[in-house]
Structures are given as structure tokens and as C-alpha cells.
Design an enzyme around this catalytic site. Structure first.
Site, PDB file in Angstrom:
ATOM      1  N   ASP A   1       0.842  -1.207   0.000  1.00 47.78           N
ATOM      2  CA  ASP A   1       0.000   0.000   0.000  1.00 47.78           C
ATOM      3  C   ASP A   1       0.876   1.256   0.000  1.00 47.78           C
ATOM      4  O   ASP A   1       0.575   2.238  -0.672  1.00 47.78           O
ATOM      5  CB  ASP A   1      -0.924  -0.035   1.220  1.00 47.78           C
ATOM      6  CG  ASP A   1      -1.585  -1.397   1.342  1.00 47.78           C
ATOM      7  OD1 ASP A   1      -2.243  -1.807   0.376  1.00 47.78           O
ATOM      8  OD2 ASP A   1      -1.392  -2.068   2.377  1.00 47.78           O
TER       9      ASP A   1
ATOM     10  N   HIS B   1      -4.686  -3.311   6.378  1.00 51.39           N
ATOM     11  CA  HIS B   1      -4.463  -3.602   4.952  1.00 51.39           C
ATOM     12  C   HIS B   1      -5.819  -3.973   4.359  1.00 51.39           C
ATOM     13  O   HIS B   1      -6.170  -5.144   4.230  1.00 51.39           O
ATOM     14  CB  HIS B   1      -3.453  -4.742   4.763  1.00 51.39           C
ATOM     15  CG  HIS B   1      -3.432  -5.216   3.330  1.00 51.39           C
ATOM     16  ND1 HIS B   1      -2.967  -4.435   2.304  1.00 51.39           N
ATOM     17  CD2 HIS B   1      -3.873  -6.354   2.755  1.00 51.39           C
ATOM     18  CE1 HIS B   1      -3.110  -5.077   1.167  1.00 51.39           C
ATOM     19  NE2 HIS B   1      -3.664  -6.246   1.410  1.00 51.39           N
TER      20      HIS B   1
HETATM   21  P1  NAX Z   1      -2.612 -18.370  -3.553  1.00 57.46           P
HETATM   22  O1  NAX Z   1      -3.989 -18.919  -3.301  1.00 57.46           O
HETATM   23  O2  NAX Z   1      -2.055 -18.372  -4.935  1.00 57.46           O
HETATM   24  O3  NAX Z   1      -1.576 -19.147  -2.633  1.00 57.46           O
HETATM   25  C1  NAX Z   1      -1.811 -19.411  -1.284  1.00 57.46           C
HETATM   26  C2  NAX Z   1      -1.096 -20.707  -0.973  1.00 57.46           C
HETATM   27  O4  NAX Z   1      -1.191 -20.912   0.423  1.00 57.46           O
HETATM   28  C3  NAX Z   1      -1.684 -21.938  -1.665  1.00 57.46           C
HETATM   29  O5  NAX Z   1      -0.665 -22.587  -2.383  1.00 57.46           O
HETATM   30  C4  NAX Z   1      -2.217 -22.767  -0.508  1.00 57.46           C
HETATM   31  O6  NAX Z   1      -2.093 -24.165  -0.745  1.00 57.46           O
HETATM   32  C5  NAX Z   1      -1.317 -22.305   0.621  1.00 57.46           C
HETATM   33  N1  NAX Z   1      -1.853 -22.547   1.969  1.00 57.46           N
HETATM   34  C6  NAX Z   1      -3.140 -22.492   2.384  1.00 57.46           C
HETATM   35  N2  NAX Z   1      -3.220 -22.820   3.676  1.00 57.46           N
HETATM   36  C7  NAX Z   1      -1.963 -23.084   4.087  1.00 57.46           C
HETATM   37  C8  NAX Z   1      -1.406 -23.490   5.319  1.00 57.46           C
HETATM   38  N3  NAX Z   1      -2.173 -23.699   6.390  1.00 57.46           N
HETATM   39  N4  NAX Z   1      -0.071 -23.667   5.384  1.00 57.46           N
HETATM   40  C9  NAX Z   1       0.704 -23.478   4.321  1.00 57.46           C
HETATM   41  N5  NAX Z   1       0.242 -23.095   3.112  1.00 57.46           N
HETATM   42  C10 NAX Z   1      -1.076 -22.900   3.013  1.00 57.46           C
HETATM   43  O7  NAX Z   1      -2.640 -16.919  -2.933  1.00 57.46           O
HETATM   44  P2  NAX Z   1      -1.594 -15.714  -3.159  1.00 57.46           P
HETATM   45  O8  NAX Z   1      -2.032 -14.911  -4.331  1.00 57.46           O
HETATM   46  O9  NAX Z   1      -0.211 -16.243  -3.129  1.00 57.46           O
HETATM   47  O10 NAX Z   1      -1.900 -14.838  -1.862  1.00 57.46           O
HETATM   48  C11 NAX Z   1      -1.578 -15.292  -0.573  1.00 57.46           C
HETATM   49  C12 NAX Z   1      -2.211 -14.411   0.484  1.00 57.46           C
HETATM   50  O11 NAX Z   1      -1.703 -13.088   0.373  1.00 57.46           O
HETATM   51  C13 NAX Z   1      -3.733 -14.283   0.374  1.00 57.46           C
HETATM   52  O12 NAX Z   1      -4.296 -14.369   1.674  1.00 57.46           O
HETATM   53  C14 NAX Z   1      -3.914 -12.880  -0.165  1.00 57.46           C
HETATM   54  O13 NAX Z   1      -5.175 -12.337   0.191  1.00 57.46           O
HETATM   55  C15 NAX Z   1      -2.775 -12.173   0.519  1.00 57.46           C
HETATM   56  N6  NAX Z   1      -2.358 -10.864  -0.012  1.00 57.46           N
HETATM   57  C16 NAX Z   1      -1.929  -9.943   0.873  1.00 57.46           C
HETATM   58  C17 NAX Z   1      -1.425  -8.717   0.474  1.00 57.46           C
HETATM   59  C18 NAX Z   1      -0.923  -7.716   1.473  1.00 57.46           C
HETATM   60  O14 NAX Z   1      -0.532  -6.626   1.049  1.00 57.46           O
HETATM   61  N7  NAX Z   1      -0.890  -7.998   2.796  1.00 57.46           N
HETATM   62  C19 NAX Z   1      -1.431  -8.333  -0.968  1.00 57.46           C
HETATM   63  C20 NAX Z   1      -1.497  -9.490  -1.887  1.00 57.46           C
HETATM   64  C21 NAX Z   1      -2.384 -10.634  -1.456  1.00 57.46           C
HETATM   65  O15 NAX Z   1      -3.706 -10.349  -1.826  1.00 57.46           O
END
Ligand code: NAX
Length: 327
Positions: A161, A189
Site C-alpha cells: 500500500d 491492509h
Molecule cells: P494463492 O492462493 O495463490 O496461494 C496461497 C497458498 O497458500 C496456496 O498454495 C495454498 O495451498 C497455501 N496454503 C493455504 N493454507 C496453508 C497453510 N495452512 N499452510 C501453508 N500453506 C497454506 O494466494 P496468493 O495470491 O499467493 O496470496 C496469498 C495471500 O496473500 C492471500 O491471503 C492474499 O489475500 C494475501 N495478499 C496480501 C497482500 C498484502 O498486502 N498484505 C497483498 C497481496 C495478497 O492479496
């Protein structure tokens, strides 16, 4: 050569992971003289573990001189073992028709477990950075289960952000973005976050004296930054991943660079009117690698106070949804 540090990354086979791991292994996060061992944690799902294997093959194929080993696991006790940094990216995405409260509870359970395990098995100097949404509240949940590691070791990312806000101010002023300084993100966020333009500078002058359109600053600017994630999903059909990974590189790099001044979501002590005990974005100055102090000297005008009150309310509401998950 320094000895390697252990960097645990959750959700390592996800979208952000795919942009992030290569940057860590290249030295962008911890510097060109700091070897790393990547401890890659995925959900216990066959497809995810298979994908992780593919990512690790690509990491091998990059022949990164700083990458001294990889651990691939679906067991958090293995993934966080002796980790110096725990980058908590993995989380469940919000499904169709899912209420925010349900997402908070579902993801809160992941961060409850991970907080406990990190506290039990990570290195004594462990630092934790949370990206998985809702990042601030997930960070609060994880930290609440840590009895050995102090709360200030747990930070959540608002750097994406901040980076977005910096670029928007530069574009509006028609200047190089490196001339934009001291733009900080306060609060959650989420679209309620507040990019505090009143303290930003452009070429050393107050940003508000360069961009005199205060209606734009108070309206569209805050809105563009707050809703940028949704705009990217609408355009790309997928959420921001490369820019999020880049922001995490910046978040950690700044936290290990003494003197760096940047936005981080940290445990509130009541500063800036935030409720104590929530995790809120605010400006910090890195003191020693991994440690920081909150910059408390900025004064807020009535507009800023109202924006902070709104984002604080959202964080307090989030907290109320997950009270039973707090340690
Ligand atoms: P993806 O869905 O591509 O990847 C998430 C991964 O986490 C998957 O491979 C899944 O198998 C794995 N996972 C789920 N539960 C798990 C656990 N208990 N232990 C280990 N791995 C686990 O999502 P992605 O685009 O990589 O985003 C990841 C997270 O970042 C989401 O929650 C998203 O909302 C968040 N974001 C946060 C941002 C921020 O600025 N704070 C910005 C970007 C993003 O939206």
C-alpha cells in the site's frame, strides 16, 4: 561468507510464492552476502505439494549462489524449525458468498496453529511477517499465541500500500518516484487504510504544496490506493502477486536495514489513537536488524483523525470476530 539464515515461507507454491522465492534466493531480501536456506511450507494437499516440488526444481535450475538448501514440507513443525524469519503468506482465499467474518475465523485457525508452532520451534531471534489476509488480524492472532517471542517480532505487511501510494503521488506530481518520501500507511491492509499524504514530501517540500488539489488527495488518491487490489483483480483476473512479493522483499529488507523509515503494521500501544492490542500500520524506524521503533511524532489533522478512526474501528471489529481464537 556469513552462515546461512533459515527463511520459512508458507503458501510457497502459491502465486505470491512463485514471485517471492526467487527474489529471496537471489539476495534481494537479505543482501548479496547473506546465504539462505528456504523452508517451504504448503498445505497438506497433494496438488500443492506437487506444485511446490516443481518450484523447487526451478529454484535449483537458477543455480543461485546464495541458496544453500531447501526444505519442502506440509508439516509446520518442520517448516518453522530454527527459522530466523517466518514469512506467512499462505492463507485461504475468500470464496464466493463467503462473509468476511467466516474468512477471519477460517484463516484465524491457520494463524493460531502457526503462531504456537513458531513460538515452540523457531530460532530465538525469529521474526515473523504476515501477508496472508486479513493480514493485520492474522498477525495479531499468531502473536497472541507466542509466549517466548515478544509481540514486536510479529509484523504485518502494508508495504504494498505504501509503494502504491508513493507511485500515485509521483504520477500526479509528474516527478520521479524517488523524490516522494515519507508517505506512510496507517491502519488496516484493506480499503479503509489511510495513506497519510499530509506528511509526505516531494523533493523535500510538503507534498501538499506540490499537489495543491486537496480534493484529489482526500478523495481519489485515498480511494485509488485503498482499492488498488480490487482494480488489479478486475484487470488481471487474479490478485496482485508480483507486486505483493516485491513489497514483502521491501518490508523485510527495510526491517533489516538500520535507519530505514517505512510503514509496517505493528502492535498498537495506543499511538495515533489506535486501540491498544490491535495490529495497525504506522511509520517505524529500523534500529538494529530486525528491530524497530514506532515514529510517534506526526500530528494528525481532523481529516487524518477521521480516517484513522474508521480504519481503527474496522480492526477492532475484526478483533471482536476472533476473540475466541486469541491466546
Ligand atoms: P494463492 O492462493 O495463490 O496461494 C496461497 C497458498 O497458500 C496456496 O498454495 C495454498 O495451498 C497455501 N496454503 C493455504 N493454507 C496453508 C497453510 N495452512 N499452510 C501453508 N500453506 C497454506 O494466494 P496468493 O495470491 O499467493 O496470496 C496469498 C495471500 O496473500 C492471500 O491471503 C492474499 O489475500 C494475501 N495478499 C496480501 C497482500 C498484502 O498486502 N498484505 C497483498 C497481496 C495478497 O492479496
Amino acid at each position: 561468507m556469513k552462515s546461512p539464515i533459515r527463511v520459512a515461507v508458507t503458501g510457497a507454491a502459491g502465486q505470491i510464492g512463485y514471485s517471492l522465492l526467487f527474489r529471496i534466493a537471489s539476495g534481494a531480501m537479505f543482501g548479496p552476502d547473506q546465504p539462505v536456506i528456504l523452508q517451504l511450507l504448503e498445505a497438506p494437499i497433494e496438488k500443492a505439494m506437487k506444485a511446490l516440488e516443481g518450484v523447487s526444481m526451478e529454484l535449483d535450475d537458477c543455480a543461485f549462489p546464495l541458496l544453500k538448501g531447501m526444505v519442502l514440507t506440509d508439516d509446520a513443525n518442520v517448516g518453522f524449525k530454527d527459522a530466523n524469519w517466518c514469512l506467512l503468506v499462505g492463507a485461504k482465499p475468500r470464496g464466493p458468498g463467503m462473509e468476511r467474518a467466516d474468512l477471519l475465523k477460517d484463516n484465524g485457525k491457520i494463524f493460531t496453529t502457526q503462531g504456537k508452532i513458531i513460538d515452540a520451534v523457531a530460532a530465538d531471534n525469529a521474526r515473523v511477517a504476515v501477508v496472508g489476509n486479513p493480514a493485520n488480524t492474522n498477525c495479531m492472532i499468531a502473536a497472541s499465541h507466542a509466549k517466548r517471542l515478544p509481540a514486536d517480532r510479529f509484523t504485518a505487511m502494508v508495504r504494498l500500500d505504501q509503494n502504491r501510494a508513493q507511485t500515485q503521488l509521483a504520477k500526479k506530481a509528474g516527478v520521479d518516484l524517488t523524490t516522494v518520501q515519507n508517505i506512510f500507511i496507517y491502519g488496516n491492509h484493506s480499503p479503509t487504510m489511510f495513506p497519510s499524504f499530509a506528511h509526505a514530501t516531494i523533493n523535500g517540500k510538503p507534498a501538499t504544496s506540490v499537489i495543491t488539489d486537496s480534493a484529489w488527495l482526500q478523495g481519489p488518491f485515498c480511494e485509488i490506493v485503498g482499492k488498488r487490489g480490487a482494480a488489479i483483480i478486475a484487470a488481471r483476473g487474479a490478485s496482485s502477486a508480483a507486486s505483493a512479493a516485491n513489497a514483502l522483499v521491501d518490508h523485510v529488507r527495510s526491517l533489516v536495514t538500520p535507519g530505514a523509515i517505512h510503514s509496517v503494521a505493528v502492535k498498537s500501544n495506543g499511538n495515533y489513537g489506535f486501540d491498544a492490542n490491535i495490529w495497525a500500520g504506522m511509520p517505524v524506524k529500523t534500529t538494529t536488524p530486525g528491530s524497530y521503533e514506532v515514529i510517534t511524532s506526526y500530528t494528525m489533522d481532523d481529516f487524518a483523525k477521521s480516517k484513522i478512526a474508521a480504519t481503527n474501528k474496522e480492526l477492532v471489529d475484526e478483533r471482536s470476530f476472533v476473540t475466541e481464537l486469541l491466546g
